[in-house]
Every structure is written in C-alpha cells, then in structure tokens.
Design an enzyme around this catalytic site. Structure first.
Site: not given
Ligand code: HSE
Length: 437
Positions: A105, A129, A132, A205
């Site tokens: 991302k 996919e 995000v 995202k």
């Molecule tokens: N570091 C991210 C989170 C991982 O805590 O959601 C997923 O992108």
C-alpha cells in the site's frame, strides 16, 4: 489443464502465507480456476530460515532476477514491502511482461500512478486486493461491484494496530505504550510503528480507495493525516459520556468538484456499527447512491487473511489467462484515459463538528473568555461540561460545537492557548456523523 507459473519476491510473513496457500489449497484452486497454479520460484535474500512450508519442487533463490527474468513465469507476487527495491522489482517485472500482484500500500499510494502507466505500457495486469483491508474484498467491491454507483462517502477503520490500541485503552484502561507493545507482539504493526500510530498507513490505504471510488489519480500528498499519539484515556472516557467512541478513521467524500480525504481520530456515535469494530479488526462503510450503505468487516492484517487476498488476485489473473484475455478490469476501476485529477479539499476549508477540551483555570470569567473567542471565530457551542476533578487549580472543560470551519477552530484554539485562562494545548477531536442506512 493449463499451468500458470508464479514467482514470489519476498519470503516474509505475507510471502510465506501465499506460498502456504498455493501449496495447501492446490486442489481447491485447481478446481476453482481450471488451471494449475504452480509456485515455480521464491526469491528472498534469506534462503536459510525454515518457514515451515514444504516447498516441494519450488525453487528458493536469493536472486530476484531469477524470478523476474524467467520467461516461464506469468505472475510475479511482490511481498517485500517498502518503496525502494519493491518499486524497482515491480517495474522490472512489468517491463518483462509479467502480471504483478502486490500488497504494498505504501508503494501504491506514492507511486501507484507510475505503476499503472507501466502496466498499461506493457499490457499486463497489476492487482492489489491485499493492499487495503487485508482479506476484505474492498478493491473488487469498489472496482467491480459498485460499477453502477456514484460513491458518496467512505468511512473506514483501516489500521489494526491503531484500532487495537484504542480498544485496549477504552476497554481495559491500558496505557498507550503497553497497548502498542502488545500490538507489535501480535504482529499487526508495521516494522516502523510511526506508519501505524501517526496515521500514514491509513492514509496510504485511503489514497488507494479514493482513486478507485472516484476515478481519480492516486493522491497521497494532499490527504490530511493525524494519528492517535495524543489520544488520552481521559478523552476516551469523556467521549463515552457524550455517546461517542473514538476511532482512527479514514474519511473520503465526494463533492461537486473536489473530494474530502482525511485521516484523524474521530468521534462517532456509539450506535454506529463502526464503533463496535474492536481490536485489530478493520471495517469499511461505503455509502453509494444505488446501494445505500454497505459495511465490510474483517481481518485487515495478518499472514493468512492477507495471503487470501493475494490469492484472489492470482486467481483473477489466472482465469483471465486461461480465457485468453488480460486487463479485463481497469486497474483503478476506470480505463486510464478516464482517470481524472480531482483536487482534495484543503483541511482549513473543512466543516464539521468538534469536541474541544481545555485544562482551564477555575476562576470566574474563564468560561466566558473561552466561549467569547469561539464566538468571534463563528464557532457555535452545542454543549459545555466541566468534567472530572480539579487538580492543581485546573479543571477540564469539554465542549461540543455545532458545525464549524476548521480554519476558524484552529485560529480560535491558538488565541485561547495564548490567554492565561488555560494551560497546555487544547485537545481537538473531530466528530463525524456517518449515515447508518
Ligand atoms: N500495520 C497494518 C495494521 C497492517 O496495523 O493494520 C496491515 O496493513
């Protein structure tokens, strides 16, 4: 049955998850796609660590070129992460006419437009996919399922680490550092925790989602980003008294000729379904004109949920290949020539409601002074409460405003900070009213 050869770049947690699913679900994937999805080669600088996966005939090599230059490989899966080597490898793979699947991302948010251009030039697919919302099919949902909808707004919890921390503070009174440490132990957090807690991962995202929702170029730099470092247990408690829960939200909204795109701690009604999304779970509420509101809820991170999303992209591309087609669905949901550059509303121009907390001197006239400055800046107060106990001669004063302009609020807070009526920086948390049906 046709064999589709796959190469993985990066044998870390997600790469290993993808390898595991390709091996364990071989029969299921064959019967669902009508193709043999053959994991031909994995490249990683670390070829020694045992990841506990029986690789069978799959080669594990330390040189990524072995994957990228292999004419037999149809799909390259990039699970290295970061914005340097991963970018170089994706561009090279696209140049070598490989379809690319990535979960990256940060890279997509910063260089996605270039990657889309490179995929177009080389007439191959680029799929993401897993970038995000982990296993939630939000990319496919925006790009394909909502094709006949104008997407009005999106409100989303997209960072498991932040959601976990806020939930821990809210439910068991943990302090911030302990909750972060626990999230890191559980493996949700990015290698650099600032990406999570300062909101950047969520912004990456949102940049991707906004592009897909509105047919606009990916634009990260104009997204307003504020993380959760300054959220205190006190504000979480006060929020509850007003019927609000604090979440780190990504908010995207379309207006006539601009979009809103912002990431910040947000108070939402405790009756809103997003307020019940706890722990590391993610959720996205999408309000579109034909569908009304749809909420996706699921694991936004973790080895197997993320690998599952990568596999959905691999299967899509494999199905295209066996049907003799490619690039069936435009990468950003609109053919590249139809992608527009839509400006993002500067934050100062935002109109919303606010929660304000001041540590005020307990003297006559203090409240009048604060509300006077707010009034001069066109900020109308909906309610005022003196909360909690007096300590060191100070009392917390909490206000909820009617809709006000961000520039006015910031200006007023600066003026109030300069008076001797308050100590420290006032706390400001935006309130969002999210459609519930
Ligand atoms: N570091 C991210 C989170 C991982 O805590 O959601 C997923 O992108």
């Amino acid at each position: 049955m046709k064999t589709i050869n796959i190469g993985i770049l990066g044998y870390g947690v997600v790469g290993a998850g993808v390898a595991k699913l390709l091996k364990q679900k071989k029969q299921l994937l064959e019967s669902r796609t009508g193709a043999v999805l053959n994991l031909k080669t994995i490249a990683d600088i670390d070829t020694a660590t045992n990841r506990g996966i029986d690789l069978g005939t799959t080669a594990l090599v330390s040189d990524a070129n072995v994957v990228m230059d292999d004419p037999a490989i149809d799909i390259v899966v990039e699970t290295i992460g970061g914005e340097t080597i991963a970018r170089e490898f994706i561009l090279k793979s696209l140049e070598n006419k490989k379809h690319v699947v990535t979960a990256n991302k940060a890279l997509l948010a910063s260089f996605g437009n270039d990657l889309v251009t490179a995929a177009r030039k080389n007439q191959v697919d680029l799929a993401f996919e897993a970038s995000v919302g982990g296993c939630m099919p939000v990319i496919k949902f925006l790009r394909e399922s909502l094709v006949a909808n104008d997407i009005k707004s999106m409100s989303a919890i997209l960072n498991g680490t932040c959601n976990y921390i806020l939930t821990k503070i809210s439910k068991d009174g943990s302090d911030f550092e302990d909750a972060l440490r626990k999230a890191q132990e559980l493996g949700y957090a990015e290698a650099e925790p600032s990406l999570d807690i300062d909101g950047f991962d969520t912004a990456h995202k949102l940049a991707i989602l906004n592009s897909l929702a509105h047919g606009m170029e990916i634009n990260l730099k104009d997204i307003y980003v504020e993380g959760i470092r300054n959220i205190t247990p006190k504000d979480i408690e006060f929020a509850k008294d007003f019927g609000y829960i604090i979440k780190l939200l990504a908010i995207g909204k379309i207006h006539e000729d601009y979009v809103e795109a912002r990431v910040h701690p947000t108070m939402i009604s405790s009756s809103n379904p997003l307020s019940h999304v706890d722990g590391s779970m993610n959720a996205i509420a999408i309000d579109a004109d034909a569908t009304g509101q749809t909420i996706l809820y699921g694991h936004g991170a973790g080895m197997m949920p993320t690998a599952s999303a990568v596999l959905s992209d691999i299967a899509d591309i494999a199905r295209n290949i066996i049907s003799g087609i490619k690039r069936r669905v435009p990468i950003l949901g609109y053919p590249e020539d139809n992608i527009k550059s839509i400006p993002i509303l500067p934050m100062e121009e935002l109109y919303t409601k606010y929660y304000l907390r001041f540590e005020a001197q307990d003297h006559p006239g203090v409240l009048a002074k604060i509300s006077g400055i707010l009034g001069e800046n066109n900020i109308s107060i909906k309610s005022v409460h003196q909360k909690g106990r007096k300590s060191n001669g100070k009392v917390p004063i909490v206000m909820i405003t009617h809709t006000a302009r961000e520039a006015g609020v910031q200006h007023a807070l600066k003026q109030i900070s300069k008076t001797d009526s308050v100590v420290g920086r006032p706390v400001v948390i935006r309130i969002e009213e999210i459609a519930e049906e």
